[in-house]
Write a protein that holds these residues in place. Structure first.
Motif, mmCIF file in Angstrom:
data_model
loop_
_atom_site.group_PDB
_atom_site.id
_atom_site.type_symbol
_atom_site.label_atom_id
_atom_site.label_comp_id
_atom_site.label_asym_id
_atom_site.label_seq_id
_atom_site.Cartn_x
_atom_site.Cartn_y
_atom_site.Cartn_z
ATOM 1 N N SER A 31 17.958 -7.518 -14.887
ATOM 2 C CA SER A 31 18.633 -7.663 -13.671
ATOM 3 C C SER A 31 19.064 -6.768 -13.015
ATOM 4 C CB SER A 31 20.040 -8.237 -14.653
ATOM 5 O OG SER A 31 21.059 -8.844 -13.708
ATOM 6 N N ARG A 32 19.189 -5.561 -13.464
ATOM 7 C CA ARG A 32 19.736 -4.472 -12.555
ATOM 8 C C ARG A 32 18.634 -4.108 -11.620
ATOM 9 N NH1 ARG A 32 20.406 0.333 -15.911
ATOM 10 N NH2 ARG A 32 18.127 0.816 -15.502
ATOM 11 N N GLN A 33 17.386 -4.404 -11.951
ATOM 12 C CA GLN A 33 16.306 -4.076 -10.865
ATOM 13 C C GLN A 33 16.079 -5.016 -9.970
ATOM 14 O OE1 GLN A 33 12.713 -3.699 -13.661
ATOM 15 N NE2 GLN A 33 12.789 -1.331 -13.555
ATOM 16 N N ILE A 34 16.203 -6.440 -10.348
ATOM 17 C CA ILE A 34 16.393 -7.478 -9.261
ATOM 18 C C ILE A 34 17.603 -7.133 -8.237
ATOM 19 C CG2 ILE A 34 16.933 -9.794 -8.955
ATOM 20 C CD1 ILE A 34 15.357 -10.223 -11.772
ATOM 21 N N ARG A 35 18.882 -6.886 -8.610
ATOM 22 C CA ARG A 35 20.007 -6.542 -7.766
ATOM 23 C C ARG A 35 19.720 -5.485 -7.074
ATOM 24 N NH1 ARG A 35 25.283 -6.182 -11.134
ATOM 25 N NH2 ARG A 35 25.958 -6.178 -8.681
ATOM 26 N N GLY A 36 18.917 -4.506 -7.534
ATOM 27 C CA GLY A 36 18.866 -3.308 -6.744
ATOM 28 C C GLY A 36 17.599 -3.532 -5.419
ATOM 29 N N SER A 37 16.748 -4.496 -5.842
ATOM 30 C CA SER A 37 15.880 -4.863 -4.942
ATOM 31 C C SER A 37 16.540 -5.681 -4.001
ATOM 32 C CB SER A 37 14.649 -5.597 -5.728
ATOM 33 O OG SER A 37 13.767 -4.875 -6.501
ATOM 34 N N GLN A 38 17.174 -6.537 -4.141
ATOM 35 C CA GLN A 38 17.980 -7.340 -3.286
ATOM 36 C C GLN A 38 18.641 -6.546 -2.379
ATOM 37 O OE1 GLN A 38 20.282 -10.164 -6.171
ATOM 38 N NE2 GLN A 38 18.723 -11.658 -5.979
ATOM 39 N N ILE A 39 19.454 -5.663 -2.900
ATOM 40 C CA ILE A 39 20.337 -4.716 -1.941
ATOM 41 C C ILE A 39 19.267 -4.186 -0.985
ATOM 42 C CG2 ILE A 39 21.758 -2.523 -1.915
ATOM 43 C CD1 ILE A 39 22.851 -3.627 -4.750
ATOM 44 N N ASP A 40 18.165 -3.395 -1.295
ATOM 45 C CA ASP A 40 17.233 -2.953 -0.630
ATOM 46 C C ASP A 40 16.775 -3.880 0.729
ATOM 47 O OD1 ASP A 40 17.624 -0.750 -2.084
ATOM 48 O OD2 ASP A 40 15.597 -0.743 -3.073
ATOM 49 N N ILE A 41 16.703 -4.945 0.208
ATOM 50 C CA ILE A 41 16.091 -6.010 1.405
ATOM 51 C C ILE A 41 17.089 -6.225 2.397
ATOM 52 C CG2 ILE A 41 15.552 -8.556 1.574
ATOM 53 C CD1 ILE A 41 13.920 -8.293 -1.275
ATOM 54 N N GLU A 42 18.511 -6.483 1.723
ATOM 55 C CA GLU A 42 19.339 -6.821 2.527
ATOM 56 C C GLU A 42 19.845 -5.465 3.634
ATOM 57 O OE1 GLU A 42 21.378 -9.445 3.331
ATOM 58 O OE2 GLU A 42 19.982 -10.403 1.718
ATOM 59 N N THR A 43 19.620 -4.352 3.040
ATOM 60 C CA THR A 43 19.687 -3.306 4.174
ATOM 61 C C THR A 43 18.772 -3.219 5.114
ATOM 62 O OG1 THR A 43 20.717 -2.073 2.143
ATOM 63 C CG2 THR A 43 19.976 -0.679 3.817
ATOM 64 N N ASP A 44 17.458 -3.595 4.700
ATOM 65 C CA ASP A 44 16.450 -3.434 5.726
ATOM 66 C C ASP A 44 16.728 -4.684 6.763
ATOM 67 O OD1 ASP A 44 14.878 -1.520 4.307
ATOM 68 O OD2 ASP A 44 13.614 -2.767 3.333
ATOM 69 N N ILE A 45 17.041 -5.811 6.446
ATOM 70 C CA ILE A 45 17.484 -6.685 7.197
ATOM 71 C C ILE A 45 18.521 -6.299 8.148
ATOM 72 C CG2 ILE A 45 18.558 -9.023 7.454
ATOM 73 C CD1 ILE A 45 16.820 -9.883 4.869
ATOM 74 N N ALA A 46 19.499 -5.724 7.861
ATOM 75 C CA ALA A 46 20.505 -5.204 8.669
ATOM 76 C C ALA A 46 20.202 -4.386 9.573
ATOM 77 C CB ALA A 46 21.784 -4.707 7.678
ATOM 78 N N ILE A 47 19.213 -3.274 9.112
ATOM 79 C CA ILE A 47 18.782 -2.275 10.134
ATOM 80 C C ILE A 47 17.908 -2.941 11.237
ATOM 81 C CG2 ILE A 47 17.142 -0.350 10.153
ATOM 82 C CD1 ILE A 47 18.149 0.556 7.372
#
Length: 110
Positions: A31-47
């Motif tokens: 679960s922690r790994q999935i949440r970390g991946s989702q955060i990385d994706i959201e950050t890339d989208i924002a950039i």
């Protein structure tokens, strides 16, 4: 999994309970790994959104400057048409601003 068995108050943990704990810990790790991946994706989208908005804004500003320069040079040729030229240049600037506002709205939905 680890071969280390947990010690609880002088008695050994039952194998069934040890498996439950191991499954629970493994599930939390996933679960922690999935949440970390989702955060990385959201950050890339924002950039990406910021970079695209910046690129579009720069292009819009350049277009407004180009039209303003053309307006000034044409006013030198026909000073009597300065009001009409200003109207056309202002309409262009408003169109550019409207296009950029529409882009910002669409980027928010992505």
């Amino acid at each position: 999994m680890s071969n280390i068995e947990q010690y609880i108050g002088g008695r050994q943990l039952a194998p069934r309970d040890a498996r439950r704990i191991a499954r629970s810990l493994n599930g939390q790790h996933v679960s922690r790994q999935i949440r970390g991946s989702q955060i990385d994706i959201e950050t890339d989208i924002a950039i990406d959104k910021i970079q695209n908005a910046t690129l579009a804004t720069g292009a819009g500003m350049a277009a407004v400057v180009t039209v303003a320069q053309a307006q000034q040079s044409m006013e030198l040729l026909a000073p009597a048409a300065s009001g009409r030229l200003a109207l056309i240049a202002d309409n262009h600037a408003f169109d550019v601003a409207d296009t950029l506002a529409g882009l910002r709205c669409r980027l928010r939905r992505i």
